[in-house]
Enzyme design. Structure first.
Site, short mmCIF file in Angstrom:
data_model
loop_
_atom_site.label_atom_id
_atom_site.label_comp_id
_atom_site.label_asym_id
_atom_site.label_seq_id
_atom_site.Cartn_x
_atom_site.Cartn_y
_atom_site.Cartn_z
N ASP A 82 -7.18 -6.27 -12.08
CA ASP A 82 -6.70 -4.89 -12.25
C ASP A 82 -5.41 -4.90 -13.08
O ASP A 82 -4.46 -5.62 -12.75
CB ASP A 82 -6.44 -4.32 -10.84
N GLU A 134 -7.78 0.66 -21.36
CA GLU A 134 -7.30 2.01 -21.02
C GLU A 134 -6.73 2.71 -22.24
O GLU A 134 -6.08 2.09 -23.07
CB GLU A 134 -6.21 1.88 -19.93
N GLY A 181 -0.61 5.90 -6.80
CA GLY A 181 0.24 6.15 -5.64
C GLY A 181 -0.10 7.41 -4.87
O GLY A 181 -1.19 7.98 -5.03
N GLY A 211 -6.03 5.65 -10.29
CA GLY A 211 -5.29 6.61 -9.47
C GLY A 211 -6.23 7.56 -8.76
O GLY A 211 -5.99 8.77 -8.70
N ALA A 212 -7.31 7.03 -8.20
CA ALA A 212 -8.36 7.89 -7.64
C ALA A 212 -8.27 8.08 -6.13
O ALA A 212 -9.16 8.66 -5.53
CB ALA A 212 -9.74 7.33 -8.02
N ASN A 253 -11.06 3.63 -8.95
CA ASN A 253 -10.05 2.69 -8.45
C ASN A 253 -9.29 3.25 -7.25
O ASN A 253 -8.66 4.32 -7.33
CB ASN A 253 -9.05 2.38 -9.57
N ASP A 255 -6.72 2.23 -4.01
CA ASP A 255 -5.82 1.29 -3.35
C ASP A 255 -4.97 2.02 -2.31
O ASP A 255 -4.96 1.69 -1.12
CB ASP A 255 -4.93 0.61 -4.41
P1 13P Z 1 -4.47 4.72 -6.28
O1 13P Z 1 -3.01 4.45 -6.26
O2 13P Z 1 -4.76 6.17 -6.45
O3 13P Z 1 -5.19 4.13 -5.12
O4 13P Z 1 -5.05 4.00 -7.61
C1 13P Z 1 -5.30 2.62 -7.64
C2 13P Z 1 -5.59 2.13 -9.01
O5 13P Z 1 -5.75 2.87 -9.97
C3 13P Z 1 -5.69 0.67 -9.18
O6 13P Z 1 -5.88 0.32 -10.51
O1 G3H Z 2 -2.82 0.12 -10.01
C1 G3H Z 2 -2.11 -0.38 -9.16
C2 G3H Z 2 -2.74 -0.94 -7.94
O2 G3H Z 2 -2.63 -0.02 -6.87
C3 G3H Z 2 -2.12 -2.27 -7.60
O3 G3H Z 2 -0.79 -2.12 -7.26
O4 G3H Z 2 0.59 -3.75 -8.58
O5 G3H Z 2 1.31 -2.88 -6.31
O6 G3H Z 2 -0.58 -4.52 -6.50
P1 G3H Z 2 0.21 -3.39 -7.15
ZN ZN Z 3 -4.86 1.57 -11.90
#
Ligand code: 13P
Ligand code: G3H
Ligand code: ZN
Length: 307
Positions: A82, A134, A181, A211-212, A253, A255
């Protein structure tokens, strides 16, 4: 079974469903992700950021994923880098066994982004590894944003067409108004779906929504009731995720939602018993909460019951 990203996203693109790409930073997250895919019969993308790789070790990211892929041979799973920031970072991931990588040169000018992406594609494709790139900048957009400002921030569909043709990239993440975030939108949530459809029409490849995270009410409530603060948080509404899939998004995506769900449970255990120090007492409910979020998301995105 560990497969390349194309094996997951080409069928998704052809059949019009979305696959969650879930980030992991430890055993507990990865275990929750795999168990969810198993329980709802979903193909899977697991992804590690450069920060996650630094935290876990590149070799451990790969061997942990391979161990789970072996345990669940019926789940097709891609291991994705990622936001790779350089050719070296992508090469290291590929050499270690990642089956998909993202080269994120979106903060560079178009020509430099294209050049860096071409280099990664050339290397990755020798090993059957798929590549994501991207275009545009990940930023929330607001109702009163000026057209010029929007054009400077979001993906340009014509550029996307040229970029995809000239780079040979497998998936493209077009900026359409999301951000990473828990604080994605200042006002009402807004995404540029028209721009998205235009990009899909001109590129015809699987598209990626960064950012989903949705920050559903249940997840927010759980975090708040544990004593956490998420003032002003706003995610991508579920119906936007579905509309994005109709517009050509196939990789979603996610997280932040998993992090919030996990930490809420950890804090609840800590609050309930301040003499508790058995890690399993914290992580067992945390994994359960993460699994609920992932399974619900797989149903929503349409990847459940696809294997
Ligand atoms: P979120 O912060 O919305 O979960 O997005 C994660 C992301 O885009 C990882 O590449
Ligand atoms: O796009 C970002 C992901 O949420 C990963 O975040 O760099 O804090 O591991 P990180
Ligand atoms: Zn991302």
């Amino acid at each position: 079974m560990l497969v390349c990203g194309n094996d997951i996203l080409i069928p998704a693109s052809e059949q019009g469903y979305g696959v969650g790409a879930f980030n992991f930073v430890n055993l507990e997250m990865l275990k929750s992700i795999f168990e969810s895919a198993d329980e709802v019969s979903s193909p899977l993308i697991v992804q590690a950021s450069e920060g996650a790789i630094k935290y876990m070790g590149l070799d451990i990211c790969v061997s942990l994923t391979k161990a789970f892929a072996q345990k669940y041979p019926h789940i097709p799973v891609a291991l994705h880098l990622d936001h790779g920031t350089s050719f070296e970072s992508c090469k290291n991931a590929i050499d270690a066994g990642f089956t998909s990588v993202m080269i994120d040169a979106s903060h560079h000018c178009f020509e430099e982004n294209l050049k860096m992406t071409q280099e990664v594609v050339q290397y990755a494709h020798r090993f059957g590894v798929s590549v994501e790139a991207e275009l545009g900048r990940l930023m929330g957009i607001e109702d009163n944003i000026l057209v010029d400002e929007k054009d400077a921030t979001l993906v340009n569909p014509k550029e996307a067409e040229i970029f995809v043709k000239e780079s040979g990239v497998d998936f493209l993440a077009p900026a359409i108004g999301t951000s990473h975030g828990a604080f994605k939108f200042k006002g009402e949530p807004k995404l540029d779906f028209e721009r998205l459809s235009e990009v899909k029409k001109l590129t015809k490849i699987p598209l990626v929504l960064h950012g989903a995270s949705a920050i559903p009410d249940s997840v927010r409530e759980s975090f708040l009731s544990s004593g956490g603060d998420l003032k002003g948080s706003k995610g991508v509404p579920f119906e936007f995720l579905q509309e994005a899939i109709r517009g050509g998004i196939n990789k979603i995506n996610t997280d932040t939602d998993l992090r919030i769900a996990f930490i809420a449970e950890v804090r609840k255990v800590a609050n309930a018993n301040n003499s508790e120090f058995d890690l399993r007492k914290f992580f067992t409910p945390a994994m359960q909460a993460v699994k609920e979020v992932i399974k619900e998301r797989m149903q929503l995105l349409g990847s459940a019951n696809k294997i």
